[in-house]
Design a protein around this motif. Sequence first.
Motif, short mmCIF file in Angstrom:
data_model
loop_
_atom_site.label_atom_id
_atom_site.label_comp_id
_atom_site.label_asym_id
_atom_site.label_seq_id
_atom_site.Cartn_x
_atom_site.Cartn_y
_atom_site.Cartn_z
N UNK B 153 0.84 -1.20 0.00
CA UNK B 153 0.00 0.00 0.00
C UNK B 153 0.87 1.25 0.00
N UNK B 154 0.66 2.15 -0.95
CA UNK B 154 1.34 3.43 -0.86
C UNK B 154 0.83 4.21 0.36
N UNK B 155 1.54 5.28 0.70
CA UNK B 155 1.19 6.06 1.89
C UNK B 155 -0.28 6.48 1.92
N UNK B 156 -0.83 6.79 0.75
CA UNK B 156 -2.21 7.29 0.77
C UNK B 156 -3.24 6.19 1.03
N UNK B 157 -2.80 4.95 1.17
CA UNK B 157 -3.73 3.87 1.58
C UNK B 157 -3.55 3.53 3.06
N UNK B 158 -2.62 4.21 3.72
CA UNK B 158 -2.39 3.86 5.14
C UNK B 158 -2.18 5.07 6.02
N UNK B 159 -2.35 6.26 5.47
CA UNK B 159 -2.10 7.47 6.25
C UNK B 159 -3.19 7.66 7.30
#
Lengths: 561, 159
Positions: B153-159
């Motif tokens: 997951x890139x950052x925008x899926x876990x921020x």
Amino acid sequence: MYQYDDYDRRIIVERAQQFRGQVARRLTGEITEEEFKPLRLQNGLYMQLHAYMLRVAIPYGLLSSTQVRKLAHIARTYDRGYGHLTTRQNIQYNWPKLTDVPAILDELASVEMHAVQTSGNCVRNITADHFAGIARDELEDPRPYCEILRQWSTFHPEFAHLPRKFKIAMTGAPGNDRAAVRFHDIGVRIVENAQGERGFEVLVGGGMGRTPLIGEVIREFLPKPHLLSYIESILRVYNLHGRRDNKYKARIKILVSALGIDEFRRRVDEDWEASRTPALELPDAEVARVSAFFAPPPYQVLPADDQVGVIQLGRDRVLGNWVSNNVDAHKVPGYSAVVISVKQPGIPPGDVSDTQLDAIADIADRYSFGHVVVTHTQNLVLPDVRTSELPRLHAELRALDLGEANANKITDVITCPGLDYCDLANARSIPLSLEIAARFDRVDYLNDVGDVSIKISGCINACGHHHVGNIGILGIDKRGEEFYQLMLGGSPGNDASIGKILGRALAQDEIVDAVEKVLDRYLEIRESPDERFLDAVRRVGFDPFKVAVYGSADPLDAGGD
Amino acid sequence: MQIIRDRAIVDDDFVHVPDGAELPEAGKPIVTLAHYARARETLLARYPTVGVRVPSDKLPTDIPELARVALVAIEFPKFTDGRGYTVGRMLRERHAFRGELRAVGWVLRDQLRYLERCGFNAFELKPGKPLESALEAFDELAGTYQAAVDDPRPIYRRR
């Protein structure tokens, strides 16, 4: 502008800590200088001719006044009282001590700044149109996408050891490219397709250096959610197949031209089909989250009357000239974009002192919602100035020696550091730019000649972008003497072209004379004052200019180099 | 010889067999890709566990019958040669390679974190480099923005 959250802050703080450890291990000898080099480079630290140089990243050129004050503080505390604006919208310090660098990185981290990946064979700072968010000809603000790309590229584990450096630029004004996207490893233009949807046109393989090439379109329309996955596939094909045997043939442009754009595109598409996952798609929510940071400042509702025209025609000719040359149209009525020229007579182009930086920070707070933008032409922009305040602002800038009315004029020279600082250079470039500034320091002449870009590089690596100068000057070494090649006809914009050499190289005491002869000939041959220098060169070709400079258009007289 | 495996210092239970060298009586050999490609049936019949050492200009598709290989050692002829990072990701993400993925050659402490994120779990450091302090590198730069092998997951899926 973008504000770090805990996540971003943690990453930058961790990086400063990591570099402190790396410096300590270098000082004990645990790592060799050869092994240390890529580590320090990816933290922006170069070894130059006389000392280390630290290049600080300014993502897409945008600074807050708080950050500008910090840059002033660093110049004063750790350097010799000045910084140098670069052609990639960064700032560099020429005299830091290695042992001070971890402390400088801590200082930068305290204002959400860093020196990450400002050099080395990795993805560098993402640059953008310096009028992003305010230009009338803009389709959409590119900065949210630049910030998303900045985060993606920061410490990307797969692409930290590419064959060579990698530069990405973006514009949201497809009709007027101010970011030179055709001369980057990847250029991105926000465009609209026939259905009226927004997306990206992606260009690849442009660049300057020893082999100047104009980027080619690899994808005409990339839907927005695929920005990162598609760029990642371009990087992956390059990382695997770019040349590593010769650093002068290692840029992506060489791979693209060797394979041809169609084969390169096929390989990228093949990788993209194999690697893209739904998780990689950029969600609208993330674009909205980041875009909110770039929402317009609280503009006042002002009448759309032509105050600029009134000042231009007013009695104060110094002010009128400055407004004509350094003030650009703004999309909001009653506001203007102001270019602060950092090209003052007697000062190396792009050098700005700590006191000037502090004063600019105060001016930004009072006139432009606390924002400043660095341009790739080594100037500064105050993006949001009330037009009615231009006279007051101009007076303040003049008092700081920052009121020169020469934006886009012949004394607005782009130059690399040259032999005064750089160990790659063959010739000095700063003294040449100072000589040009002194020679043409006549407002009427500047205005008569109009918009002409002069770009100077001290060697073929082309850091001064001489290939895309309307007038390009390249320093070469001729039997131990500094000589200069004169090139005409380059342009970095939508009408991109690469300049060509006019004739034999000229000695140091001939080159500025030659520039003047070229400009004088242009004034004689132009069809009207509306015909720009570049257009005149394209219309008449080189012969009249060869005659002006070499006395003859005969290749034996003009050439022979 | 000691190596780092799964963030710990261990004795290497494999043995490198350069081209032309004698194969061991038993144990776990790491043979060159050329050797493996030439004689894999014999090798796989003789040893239950076989590793393959892959030059930096090869791709996962150059390794025949990858599923039967227990270990892939990717060569880093120079620490600045970054091809192996991509090859590592491809092995894990596209070829579902679950065996040991080892970085060999000019491997330095400051590469470990990125190599791990690209799917490597074992590391032969360049001779002479301290192993104990190198373990600290895995905890540097803990925060990440990109999708990689460690987290798809890139950052925008876990921020």
